[in-house]
Design an enzyme around this catalytic site. Sequence first.
Site, PDB file in Angstrom:
ATOM      1  N   GLY A  36       0.834  -1.213   0.000  1.00 16.69           N
ATOM      2  CA  GLY A  36       0.000   0.000   0.000  1.00 16.69           C
ATOM      3  C   GLY A  36       0.859   1.250   0.000  1.00 16.69           C
ATOM      4  O   GLY A  36       0.638   2.182  -0.777  1.00 16.69           O
ATOM      5  N   HIS A  37       1.877   1.266   0.864  1.00 18.04           N
ATOM      6  CA  HIS A  37       2.788   2.414   0.894  1.00 18.04           C
ATOM      7  C   HIS A  37       3.512   2.541  -0.449  1.00 18.04           C
ATOM      8  O   HIS A  37       3.700   3.646  -0.959  1.00 18.04           O
ATOM      9  CB  HIS A  37       3.827   2.246   2.003  1.00 18.04           C
ATOM     10  CG  HIS A  37       3.255   2.180   3.395  1.00 18.04           C
ATOM     11  ND1 HIS A  37       3.262   1.037   4.152  1.00 18.04           N
ATOM     12  CD2 HIS A  37       2.674   3.133   4.166  1.00 18.04           C
ATOM     13  CE1 HIS A  37       2.721   1.272   5.335  1.00 18.04           C
ATOM     14  NE2 HIS A  37       2.350   2.542   5.370  1.00 18.04           N
ATOM     15  N   GLY A 147      -3.531   7.561   1.566  1.00 21.69           N
ATOM     16  CA  GLY A 147      -4.323   6.414   1.139  1.00 21.69           C
ATOM     17  C   GLY A 147      -5.791   6.548   1.519  1.00 21.69           C
ATOM     18  O   GLY A 147      -6.112   7.021   2.611  1.00 21.69           O
ATOM     19  N   GLN A 148      -6.655   6.087   0.609  1.00 28.67           N
ATOM     20  CA  GLN A 148      -8.097   6.057   0.925  1.00 28.67           C
ATOM     21  C   GLN A 148      -8.395   5.083   2.062  1.00 28.67           C
ATOM     22  O   GLN A 148      -9.421   5.186   2.726  1.00 28.67           O
ATOM     23  CB  GLN A 148      -8.914   5.678  -0.310  1.00 28.67           C
ATOM     24  CG  GLN A 148     -10.424   5.828  -0.054  1.00 28.67           C
ATOM     25  CD  GLN A 148     -11.284   5.291  -1.153  1.00 28.67           C
ATOM     26  OE1 GLN A 148     -11.032   5.598  -2.316  1.00 28.67           O
ATOM     27  NE2 GLN A 148     -12.296   4.504  -0.807  1.00 28.67           N
ATOM     28  N   LYS A 149      -7.491   4.132   2.292  1.00 27.40           N
ATOM     29  CA  LYS A 149      -7.628   3.214   3.432  1.00 27.40           C
ATOM     30  C   LYS A 149      -7.949   4.006   4.711  1.00 27.40           C
ATOM     31  O   LYS A 149      -8.764   3.591   5.524  1.00 27.40           O
ATOM     32  CB  LYS A 149      -6.318   2.441   3.562  1.00 27.40           C
ATOM     33  CG  LYS A 149      -5.979   1.896   4.908  1.00 27.40           C
ATOM     34  CD  LYS A 149      -6.663   0.598   5.150  1.00 27.40           C
ATOM     35  CE  LYS A 149      -6.218  -0.091   6.407  1.00 27.40           C
ATOM     36  NZ  LYS A 149      -5.634   0.734   7.431  1.00 27.40           N
ATOM     37  N   SER A 185      -2.259  -3.386   5.844  1.00 28.17           N
ATOM     38  CA  SER A 185      -2.051  -2.492   6.975  1.00 28.17           C
ATOM     39  C   SER A 185      -0.882  -3.016   7.790  1.00 28.17           C
ATOM     40  O   SER A 185      -0.725  -4.234   7.940  1.00 28.17           O
ATOM     41  CB  SER A 185      -3.313  -2.463   7.843  1.00 28.17           C
ATOM     42  OG  SER A 185      -3.015  -1.913   9.109  1.00 28.17           O
TER      43      SER A 185
HETATM   44  P1  AMP Z   1       0.644   4.544   7.921  1.00 27.47           P
HETATM   45  O1  AMP Z   1       2.076   4.136   7.760  1.00 27.47           O
HETATM   46  O2  AMP Z   1      -0.253   3.432   8.333  1.00 27.47           O
HETATM   47  O3  AMP Z   1       0.494   5.806   8.727  1.00 27.47           O
HETATM   48  O4  AMP Z   1       0.161   4.924   6.457  1.00 27.47           O
HETATM   49  C1  AMP Z   1       0.853   5.849   5.665  1.00 27.47           C
HETATM   50  C2  AMP Z   1       0.028   6.127   4.429  1.00 27.47           C
HETATM   51  O5  AMP Z   1      -0.188   4.912   3.719  1.00 27.47           O
HETATM   52  C3  AMP Z   1      -1.366   6.695   4.746  1.00 27.47           C
HETATM   53  O6  AMP Z   1      -1.686   7.709   3.813  1.00 27.47           O
HETATM   54  C4  AMP Z   1      -2.245   5.484   4.599  1.00 27.47           C
HETATM   55  O7  AMP Z   1      -3.583   5.814   4.246  1.00 27.47           O
HETATM   56  C5  AMP Z   1      -1.562   4.772   3.455  1.00 27.47           C
HETATM   57  N1  AMP Z   1      -1.949   3.348   3.416  1.00 27.47           N
HETATM   58  C6  AMP Z   1      -1.939   2.476   4.455  1.00 27.47           C
HETATM   59  N2  AMP Z   1      -2.415   1.275   4.062  1.00 27.47           N
HETATM   60  C7  AMP Z   1      -2.729   1.395   2.742  1.00 27.47           C
HETATM   61  C8  AMP Z   1      -3.271   0.505   1.765  1.00 27.47           C
HETATM   62  N3  AMP Z   1      -3.589  -0.751   2.049  1.00 27.47           N
HETATM   63  N4  AMP Z   1      -3.460   0.981   0.505  1.00 27.47           N
HETATM   64  C9  AMP Z   1      -3.134   2.267   0.197  1.00 27.47           C
HETATM   65  N5  AMP Z   1      -2.626   3.154   1.078  1.00 27.47           N
HETATM   66  C10 AMP Z   1      -2.425   2.732   2.332  1.00 27.47           C
END
Ligand code: AMP
Length: 304
Positions: A36-37, A147-149, A185
């Site tokens: 995702g990242h 991310g839309q997540k 995630s």
């Molecule tokens: P985090 O490291 O969880 O704070 O996420 C960093 C960025 O990655 C945020 O903008 C999240 O929305 C995005 N993100 C996390 N999981 C996903 C995913 N499965 N698909 C797309 N973007 C994601």
Amino acid sequence: MKIVGTVAAMRGVSAGARRDGKRIGFVPTMGALHAGHCSLLRIARQAADFVAASIFVNPAQFGPDEDYTRYPSDAARDLALCRGEGVDCLFMPAVAEMYAPDRSVAVEETALSAGLCGAFRPGHFRGVLTVVAKLFNIVQPDVAVFGQKDAQQARLVQRMVRDLDFPVRVVIAPTVREPDGLAMSSRNAYLGPAERKRAACLSRSLRLAAKLHAAGERDTAAILGRMRESIAKGEPPVTIEYVAAVDWETLAPVARVERPTLFALAVRVGPARLIDNALVGGVTPEGRPPCRPTIPCHGDTTED
Ligand code: AMP
């Protein structure tokens, strides 16, 4: 790839890129990176000439009972993934670099943050917006990808940029999923094998919502009832924190799907609090059609 740990060094790198006439794309993360990242980094690469990413587990967005101290981390893998995605600069500040012990200013949003996760995680979005505002001031990006997540977070950042006049375009990227539909995630690492299987109930319920909408159902209470039923079925038991249908623009609850509507949920599966969402009944502000949670992405960015 440059790796920097201080605000001054990051500002220097950004100023250099700007002097070279480059547009800066930025992806903030908390590390433990996954596909995702990576998809966000690729979108930033398409939109900009210089890609900066940050890894910072932000204590200000964790509540006292939350998982700050045991948040997953794998620095070596993160660096390899960032290098693989062609990141130009990785900003990895220590907590003391980001927060003065006597800090007394924060960014507070008062409408979009009231419901959904905001209702269950007091102070969370204040912590998120404060760190994102700081990161925008440090990195000075032209484009930032979220991310839309984490749809509520992404909409809040768009609102902050609008209301506080940050010169940043905020792009919302599609959710990347595992083959069974589970949104990728960092927190999926907390799941045991039975819980991991069970965690597919979130995306399954979102597919059900999209299916009911496609069949003509517009009453959100009816759709949410069916989603709750579908989540409750199965072992081990899970705890629904919320299942909601909200307007994409205002994030206020809606009784009928008449405009782009976000179906969003938070469910506790074993030790993990998982969230997911699907946009139904319209297109996003970037003109993307509603997300179709049936389609696994395997790291590509073309879920829609
Ligand atoms: P985090 O490291 O969880 O704070 O996420 C960093 C960025 O990655 C945020 O903008 C999240 O929305 C995005 N993100 C996390 N999981 C996903 C995913 N499965 N698909 C797309 N973007 C994601």
